[in-house]
Write a protein that holds these residues in place. Structure first.
Motif, mmCIF file in Angstrom:
data_model
loop_
_atom_site.group_PDB
_atom_site.id
_atom_site.type_symbol
_atom_site.label_atom_id
_atom_site.label_comp_id
_atom_site.label_asym_id
_atom_site.label_seq_id
_atom_site.Cartn_x
_atom_site.Cartn_y
_atom_site.Cartn_z
ATOM 1 N N HIS A 227 -15.226 14.847 -63.673
ATOM 2 C CA HIS A 227 -14.062 14.310 -62.253
ATOM 3 C C HIS A 227 -12.330 14.833 -62.508
ATOM 4 O O HIS A 227 -11.969 13.704 -63.626
ATOM 5 C CB HIS A 227 -14.078 12.793 -62.053
ATOM 6 C CG HIS A 227 -13.322 12.416 -61.289
ATOM 7 N ND1 HIS A 227 -12.185 12.019 -61.240
ATOM 8 C CD2 HIS A 227 -14.004 11.633 -60.280
ATOM 9 C CE1 HIS A 227 -11.913 10.656 -59.866
ATOM 10 N NE2 HIS A 227 -12.937 11.274 -59.740
ATOM 11 N N PRO A 228 -11.692 15.307 -61.710
ATOM 12 C CA PRO A 228 -10.232 15.451 -62.864
ATOM 13 C C PRO A 228 -9.744 14.463 -63.032
ATOM 14 O O PRO A 228 -8.991 14.661 -64.334
ATOM 15 C CB PRO A 228 -9.471 15.892 -61.155
ATOM 16 C CG PRO A 228 -10.530 16.841 -60.198
ATOM 17 C CD PRO A 228 -11.786 15.449 -60.732
ATOM 18 N N VAL B 278 -4.954 16.915 -50.392
ATOM 19 C CA VAL B 278 -6.329 17.082 -49.231
ATOM 20 C C VAL B 278 -5.426 16.809 -47.743
ATOM 21 O O VAL B 278 -6.684 17.559 -46.965
ATOM 22 C CB VAL B 278 -7.691 16.346 -49.893
ATOM 23 C CG1 VAL B 278 -8.874 16.573 -48.762
ATOM 24 C CG2 VAL B 278 -8.314 17.412 -51.149
ATOM 25 N N ARG B 279 -5.594 15.471 -47.580
ATOM 26 C CA ARG B 279 -4.564 15.394 -46.498
ATOM 27 C C ARG B 279 -3.142 14.662 -46.365
ATOM 28 O O ARG B 279 -3.148 14.400 -47.010
ATOM 29 C CB ARG B 279 -5.235 14.129 -45.795
ATOM 30 C CG ARG B 279 -5.345 14.087 -44.702
ATOM 31 C CD ARG B 279 -5.622 15.411 -43.607
ATOM 32 N NE ARG B 279 -6.838 15.764 -43.039
ATOM 33 C CZ ARG B 279 -7.145 16.885 -42.981
ATOM 34 N NH1 ARG B 279 -6.419 17.702 -43.013
ATOM 35 N NH2 ARG B 279 -8.536 16.951 -42.545
ATOM 36 N N PHE C 92 -7.036 20.868 -47.271
ATOM 37 C CA PHE C 92 -8.475 20.281 -47.103
ATOM 38 C C PHE C 92 -8.921 21.768 -46.351
ATOM 39 O O PHE C 92 -9.801 22.460 -46.277
ATOM 40 C CB PHE C 92 -8.565 19.070 -45.832
ATOM 41 C CG PHE C 92 -10.294 19.007 -45.510
ATOM 42 C CD1 PHE C 92 -10.623 19.152 -46.351
ATOM 43 C CD2 PHE C 92 -10.649 19.263 -43.978
ATOM 44 C CE1 PHE C 92 -11.934 18.168 -45.686
ATOM 45 C CE2 PHE C 92 -12.125 18.667 -43.838
ATOM 46 C CZ PHE C 92 -12.089 18.415 -44.834
ATOM 47 N N ASN D 153 -8.083 24.829 -48.909
ATOM 48 C CA ASN D 153 -9.346 25.107 -49.105
ATOM 49 C C ASN D 153 -10.059 25.806 -48.793
ATOM 50 O O ASN D 153 -11.323 27.025 -49.333
ATOM 51 C CB ASN D 153 -9.566 23.931 -50.084
ATOM 52 C CG ASN D 153 -11.474 23.651 -51.252
ATOM 53 O OD1 ASN D 153 -11.897 24.567 -50.725
ATOM 54 N ND2 ASN D 153 -10.630 24.071 -52.489
ATOM 55 N N ILE D 154 -10.523 25.448 -47.711
ATOM 56 C CA ILE D 154 -11.593 25.932 -46.824
ATOM 57 C C ILE D 154 -11.921 27.572 -46.738
ATOM 58 O O ILE D 154 -12.527 28.194 -46.440
ATOM 59 C CB ILE D 154 -12.340 24.854 -45.477
ATOM 60 C CG1 ILE D 154 -12.725 23.653 -45.643
ATOM 61 C CG2 ILE D 154 -13.246 25.083 -44.487
ATOM 62 C CD1 ILE D 154 -12.575 22.384 -44.484
ATOM 63 N N LYS E 205 -12.155 29.578 -49.790
ATOM 64 C CA LYS E 205 -13.005 29.662 -49.810
ATOM 65 C C LYS E 205 -14.276 30.187 -49.330
ATOM 66 O O LYS E 205 -15.155 31.043 -49.303
ATOM 67 C CB LYS E 205 -14.131 28.378 -50.010
ATOM 68 C CG LYS E 205 -13.471 27.838 -51.086
ATOM 69 C CD LYS E 205 -14.008 26.634 -51.807
ATOM 70 C CE LYS E 205 -13.710 25.677 -52.988
ATOM 71 N NZ LYS E 205 -14.068 24.458 -53.117
#
Lengths: 329, 329
Positions: B71-72, B147-148, B229, B232-233, B236
């Motif tokens: 967990h970062p 992320v958001r 978000f 990242n998608i 990847k």
């Protein structure tokens, strides 16, 4: 034999009306239980059908066309005599049980909601697409109907995807995963995290947590759930990369005799690779959550892809897809 | 000559500590103005450096390692003597001006905020990455730090990306586009639409509207803005597709003598294609918005990629990257 009528928008898509008409003929040749209503410019359709006309193909003359770059909802509202809207009106009135179009995606979604109508149990519709992957194809939804989703929408997408995968794609107990920025539980934005909890709580769904971007193409899930914003970007990126590699490869190969010879020897491999990622065989993109079988064919569809989309509509109608979705929710 | 000190996490990444140490040596050989502090297990580092030791490489012994699946934020908080945290402490204290790690991305982001510290003008940090494309490379941010995002965050990313592209990537007047589900103004979710207005209003940014998924790989923008978000998608997915095609191609080619011969002839083409999409030459992923040069190297980095990341840190420090960002906002 129960007769199935499918309205087909003859004017939508890059290769309309020629390839659409050819696709309709192919479908009628393959499936004896269907009738097709081709909506569009009667003269053009007639000349496309030529002598190959099939007694189960009817032409419904329309005078307007919704182009690819029109504002979807406005176009559907205003162009009452457009080939797409008339096809959808036929589904609403019960003259047809489903419709197929390779036209403006936004207009198909807007028409699905405004003309065909949402199922009362479904808050927002979803476009599902079978994405070709390595291990097995995956059914991904939503890829553009509902741009930003609440967790409840994503849950409904999971239920609808589950039915489509089981009944139409014939996958037993399909695995469902949620697209996220990592596989660990701590990942995901707020909507994704809440959706995860909602889907996990549904005992009839075979939910397996998150899937991340790099696993999408490997087919590591039968069903992939995401909102329409992410789904659209993901789908287009995949298409873009494939197209780009194809172009780069052919550009590079042309440069010398040796590489041209190499390409010749490799031709069967390259053919098999592209065939694996060929969208034509996967038969269109269903708009789920509406009162009928509404199938979007790829804008670049040629006859075999149009036939596949008609075949998907037929299967969805045969299985009573909309009723199944209503009952499941 | 101004001396630049860069702390390098010797224990992070799939090929640590061997390739990290080799990369540090390469960097010292190329850049005479840098000193490197390798944080990690002193004995292991010493045996990796062996006789190639450089007088400008110092070892800072640490006893803990943050692994890839921890967990970062918890890991960064608890593992006070981890190689990553100690490297970041050196930036906070001013002993180093920047740090490089190929370790846990989340922990690098968490450490960037918690240890190195956010720039007061920046609300949320962004990870930027140079993505290899056809026409020209594009700098994409954020690919996973935030992320958001609120529209204001996306605006700040645009400003930070603008500085990085101009000063570090040496692109004059870089074009900026916002990742969306279509290029028309009506597209985009709420945050994206609001961000569009905010960025458009900034006269110093060369903003050109939306970019959609299929255009990303063509390099149709110098800078691509998105939330962590989506970024990242997208990143990847791109990596996944490339890896997948590579595997499929080699599997298929192996099947017959003819295709093996074809592959031999095509080898230069394939090599050029992969080289085009090789991340190693693009030198790491900067974490923008923190008080120092924090560069994430790819987890699979070998020595040349580590050297590139150190080189990116050096350039960012030389250009006073963090000050430039503070002044711009």
């Amino acid at each position: 034999m129960r007769k199935i009528t499918i309205a087909v928008d003859a004017m939508g898509g890059d290769n309309a009306p020629g390839e659409i008409c050819k696709g309709a003929i192919l479908a009628c040749e393959e499936f004896e239980d269907i009738e097709i209503a081709l909506t569009g410019d009667e003269n053009k359709i007639k000349s496309c059908l030529a002598k190959k006309n099939n007694s189960r193909i009817n032409i419904i003359n329309t005078t307007e066309i919704i182009s690819m770059d029109e504002h979807p909802a406005n176009a559907i509202r205003k162009k009452k005599n457009s080939s797409l809207r008339v096809a959808m009106e036929m589904v609403r009135s019960g003259e047809a049980q489903g419709c197929v179009s390779a036209g403006n995606t936004g207009a198909i979604v807007a028409g699905g909601v405004l003309i065909v109508g949402r199922l009362p149990e479904i808050d927002r519709p979803a476009l599902g697409v079978v994405i070709p992957s390595v291990l097995k194809p995956s059914f991904m939804l939503d890829v553009g109907a509902t741009v930003r989703c609440k967790p409840e929408n994503l849950l409904q997408f999971a239920s609808m995807g589950n039915i489509y995968a089981r009944k139409i794609l014939k996958i037993e107990n399909p695995e469902i995963k949620l697209l996220s920025n990592g596989t660990e539980e701590i990942k995901g934005d707020e909507a994704t995290m809440s959706a995860r909890e909602l889907i996990e709580a549904k005992s009839n769904l075979n939910f397996k947590g998150y899937i991340e971007g790099n696993d999408v193409v490997w087919g590591k899930s039968d069903i992939i759930i995401c909102d329409g914003f992410n789904g659209n970007i993901t789908l287009k990126l995949g298409e873009g990369i494939m197209q780009c590699l194809k172009n780069l490869l052919y550009d590079e190969v042309k440069k010398s005799f040796m590489t041209k010879a190499g390409m010749l020897l490799l031709a069967p491999v390259v053919k098999r690779l592209w065939a694996r990622f060929n969208y034509e065989k996967y038969g269109g993109t269903p708009l789920l959550g509406v009162k009928g079988a509404v199938i979007k064919a790829h804008g670049r569809s040629k006859a075999p892809a149009v036939k596949s989309a008609i075949s998907a509509a037929r299967k969805f109608i045969e299985e009573n897809g909309p009723d199944l979705i209503s009952n499941e929710i």
